[in-house]
Design a protein around this motif. Structure first.
Motif, PDB file in Angstrom:
ATOM      1  N   GLY A  71      49.256  43.407  55.302  1.00  0.00           N
ATOM      2  CA  GLY A  71      48.276  44.462  55.078  1.00  0.00           C
ATOM      3  C   GLY A  71      48.508  45.179  53.774  1.00  0.00           C
ATOM      4  N   GLY A  72      47.983  46.382  53.696  1.00  0.00           N
ATOM      5  CA  GLY A  72      48.132  47.167  52.478  1.00  0.00           C
ATOM      6  C   GLY A  72      47.007  46.910  51.504  1.00  0.00           C
ATOM      7  N   GLY A  73      47.232  47.258  50.299  1.00  0.00           N
ATOM      8  CA  GLY A  73      46.251  47.130  49.232  1.00  0.00           C
ATOM      9  C   GLY A  73      46.717  47.960  48.058  1.00  0.00           C
ATOM     10  N   VAL A  74      46.059  47.823  46.940  1.00  0.00           N
ATOM     11  CA  VAL A  74      46.392  48.586  45.737  1.00  0.00           C
ATOM     12  C   VAL A  74      45.106  49.274  45.281  1.00  0.00           C
ATOM     13  N   ARG A  75      45.091  50.583  45.363  1.00  0.00           N
ATOM     14  CA  ARG A  75      43.875  51.350  45.059  1.00  0.00           C
ATOM     15  C   ARG A  75      43.337  51.078  43.666  1.00  0.00           C
ATOM     16  N   ALA A  76      44.227  50.942  42.688  1.00  0.00           N
ATOM     17  CA  ALA A  76      43.768  50.696  41.313  1.00  0.00           C
ATOM     18  C   ALA A  76      43.031  49.363  41.219  1.00  0.00           C
ATOM     19  N   LEU A  77      43.512  48.341  41.920  1.00  0.00           N
ATOM     20  CA  LEU A  77      42.833  47.037  41.911  1.00  0.00           C
ATOM     21  C   LEU A  77      41.502  47.104  42.656  1.00  0.00           C
ATOM     22  N   ALA A  79      39.610  49.761  42.872  1.00  0.00           N
ATOM     23  CA  ALA A  79      38.694  50.486  41.994  1.00  0.00           C
ATOM     24  C   ALA A  79      38.133  49.570  40.912  1.00  0.00           C
ATOM     25  N   LEU A  80      38.978  48.712  40.344  1.00  0.00           N
ATOM     26  CA  LEU A  80      38.504  47.747  39.334  1.00  0.00           C
ATOM     27  C   LEU A  80      37.485  46.794  39.930  1.00  0.00           C
ATOM     28  N   ARG A  81      37.780  46.285  41.143  1.00  0.00           N
ATOM     29  CA  ARG A  81      36.850  45.365  41.805  1.00  0.00           C
ATOM     30  C   ARG A  81      35.519  46.057  42.074  1.00  0.00           C
ATOM     31  N   ASP A  82      35.560  47.284  42.588  1.00  0.00           N
ATOM     32  CA  ASP A  82      34.335  48.022  42.901  1.00  0.00           C
ATOM     33  C   ASP A  82      33.525  48.330  41.646  1.00  0.00           C
ATOM     34  N   ALA A  83      34.209  48.714  40.564  1.00  0.00           N
ATOM     35  CA  ALA A  83      33.520  49.004  39.307  1.00  0.00           C
ATOM     36  C   ALA A  83      32.858  47.747  38.752  1.00  0.00           C
ATOM     37  N   PRO A  97      27.637  36.470  41.643  1.00  0.00           N
ATOM     38  CA  PRO A  97      28.171  36.258  40.297  1.00  0.00           C
ATOM     39  C   PRO A  97      28.238  37.580  39.560  1.00  0.00           C
ATOM     40  N   GLY A  98      29.180  37.685  38.675  1.00  0.00           N
ATOM     41  CA  GLY A  98      29.289  38.909  37.885  1.00  0.00           C
ATOM     42  C   GLY A  98      30.536  38.847  37.035  1.00  0.00           C
ATOM     43  N   ALA A  99      30.711  39.859  36.253  1.00  0.00           N
ATOM     44  CA  ALA A  99      31.854  39.912  35.346  1.00  0.00           C
ATOM     45  C   ALA A  99      33.107  40.264  36.121  1.00  0.00           C
ATOM     46  N   ALA A 100      34.188  39.614  35.788  1.00  0.00           N
ATOM     47  CA  ALA A 100      35.480  39.943  36.368  1.00  0.00           C
ATOM     48  C   ALA A 100      36.084  41.083  35.568  1.00  0.00           C
ATOM     49  N   PRO A 101      36.902  41.942  36.241  1.00  0.00           N
ATOM     50  CA  PRO A 101      37.507  43.039  35.496  1.00  0.00           C
ATOM     51  C   PRO A 101      38.485  42.534  34.462  1.00  0.00           C
TER      52      PRO A 101
END
Length: 101
Positions: A71-77, A79-83, A97-101
């Protein structure tokens, strides 16, 4: 990541591939056998415990007997994915499809 169906359940017709890292080294891994706990919708940075991994042609083969999702996750990652998803109308983990961070 399954680009066709982002939340495809584990089964014989799904193959997930992921890039795993411990922060220093990185390795590619594939879901060799269906893992109920894995999906392409897991948050970026989710922790996995891989014990006695089998490696073939440079890929870790993930199976029920050697992989546990902690489990877990990294908030900064996240946020990048969501942006990226908002800015490009898609992106990693969205099935679009879309741009990768």
């Amino acid at each position: 990541r399954d680009e066709r169906e982002p939340n495809t359940p584990a089964g014989k017709h799904r193959l997930l591939m992921a890039r795993l890292t411990d922060g220093f080294s990185a390795v590619s891994a594939i879901e060799y056998e269906p893992l109920r706990e894995l999906s392409s919708s897991l948050p970026p940075g989710t922790k996995l415990l891989v014990v006695n991994p089998v490696v073939r042609r440079g890929l870790l083969l993930l199976a029920e007997e050697n992989t546990t999702v902690l489990g877990g996750g990294v908030r900064a990652l996240e946020a990048l994915r969501d942006a990226a998803a908002r800015g490009a109308g898609g992106g990693p983990g969205t099935g679009q499809p879309g741009a990768a961070p």
